[in-house]
Design an enzyme around this catalytic site. Structure first.
Site, PDB file in Angstrom:
ATOM      1  N   LYS A 108       0.752  -1.108   0.028  1.00  0.00           N
ATOM      2  CA  LYS A 108       0.168   0.140  -0.039  1.00  0.00           C
ATOM      3  C   LYS A 108       0.791   1.141   0.130  1.00  0.00           C
ATOM      4  CE  LYS A 108      -3.033   2.758   2.844  1.00  0.00           C
ATOM      5  NZ  LYS A 108      -3.780   3.146   4.025  1.00  0.00           N
ATOM      6  N   GLY A 169      -8.394   9.176  10.149  1.00  0.00           N
ATOM      7  CA  GLY A 169      -8.717   8.878  11.716  1.00  0.00           C
ATOM      8  C   GLY A 169      -9.923  10.082  12.044  1.00  0.00           C
ATOM      9  N   GLY A 196     -11.514   7.454   6.788  1.00  0.00           N
ATOM     10  CA  GLY A 196     -12.663   8.308   7.268  1.00  0.00           C
ATOM     11  C   GLY A 196     -13.941   7.580   7.806  1.00  0.00           C
ATOM     12  N   ASN A 217      -9.199   1.235  10.081  1.00  0.00           N
ATOM     13  CA  ASN A 217      -8.416   1.024  11.428  1.00  0.00           C
ATOM     14  C   ASN A 217      -8.920   1.708  12.806  1.00  0.00           C
ATOM     15  OD1 ASN A 217      -4.841   1.542  12.520  1.00  0.00           O
ATOM     16  ND2 ASN A 217      -6.392   0.281  13.302  1.00  0.00           N
ATOM     17  N   THR A 218      -8.775   3.244  12.540  1.00  0.00           N
ATOM     18  CA  THR A 218      -9.224   3.878  13.843  1.00  0.00           C
ATOM     19  C   THR A 218     -10.703   3.629  14.355  1.00  0.00           C
ATOM     20  OG1 THR A 218      -7.960   5.623  12.969  1.00  0.00           O
ATOM     21  CG2 THR A 218      -9.216   6.183  14.880  1.00  0.00           C
TER      22      THR A 218
END
Length: 268
Positions: A108, A169, A196, A217-218
């Site tokens: 990535k 995030g 997002g 992730n977040t």
């Protein structure tokens, strides 16, 4: 990558650079309260592809990292990323050095433009993509939601386009659905919504727009219950994909009765 599943097709799997995956949810490994919670949440997500920031790992001892040790590469496909790189030169150097220690090809690419908004520098991203592809890397490129940039990244040879839904995030959800839909419709490589996502409904919307997958992730790591949120994200991605393939009903500006009105009994 627009696709309609026929009733005769036995399965619907995510294909990236010739590799097939059952899960369309990709997850990161950072920001969790502990390695134990990260392990439980990632397993609950059903994800098969896990992103790992190369700058956060001691590449001389990659398997000493607690996340990699508890989620071994024989069970998951690790996707090295260049998070924390601010120039094309930095991203290319990071991946080249890492590959000298551990062989891999699917990556990535992430080149950030500034430390405040963490918005992608698309010019540097295209520059880095060209160099990495020439080196034999299979590049999944993180970018903004501009269809023209997405088309350019595909043109130079990226194997997947990863437009942001909102800043990294932020948890704001998809801010420009029209652009995401445009990128999906024009792309012949997978489109993975990246950044997002805040909650499960955001992931479902991304899939309903036709995205081939979602990377987050977040939204899981900072949830009050990461394991439960991971399961919610798994279900949302699956539901959104089913809804996209099913084809939603037409939107109407007026009511339409659910029950037929013909042959109804007249009131006495």
């Amino acid at each position: 990558m627009s696709h309609t599943l026929s009733l005769d097709e036995p399965e619907d799997r995510l294909c990236i650079a010739g590799m097939y995956f059952n899960s369309r949810l990709l997850v990161g490994t950072g920001k969790y309260p502990s390695a134990g919670i990260a392990q439980q949440a990632i397993r609950a997500s059903g994800a098969e592809i896990i992103t790992v920031a190369l700058r956060r790992i001691d590449m001389s001892r990659p398997y000493a990292d607690s996340i990699i040790r508890t989620l071994p590469p024989h069970s998951y496909s690790y996707l090295p990323n260049t998070a924390g790189c601010y120039t094309a030169a930095d991203a290319v150097r990071t991946l080249r050095l890492a590959r000298e220690i551990e062989e891999f090809s699917l990556v990535k690419l992430e080149v950030i433009g500034d430390k405040t908004f963490l918005y992608p520098d698309v010019i540097e991203t295209i520059n880095a993509a060209e160099q990495l592809i020439a080196d034999g890397f299979k590049v999944m490129a993180y970018t903004n939601d501009d269809p023209l940039i997405a088309a350019r990244l595909e043109e130079v040879g990226c194997v997947a386009i990863m437009p942001l839904g909102a800043p990294i995030g932020s948890g704001l959800g998809i801010q420009n659905k029209l652009n995401i839909r445009a990128i999906v419709e024009q792309s012949s490589v997978p489109v993975i919504l990246d950044a997002g996502i805040g909650t499960a409904s955001d992931a479902a919307i991304a899939m309903e727009l036709g995205c081939d997958g979602v990377l987050l992730n977040t939204a899981i790591a900072l949830a009050q219950n990461p394991v439960l949120m991971a399961r919610a994200m798994k279900n949302a991605v699956e539901a959104g994909r089913d809804a996209y393939l099913a084809g939603r009903m037409p939107r109407r500006a007026h009511a339409s009765a659910s029950s037929p009105t013909m042959h109804m009994l007249e009131p006495a």
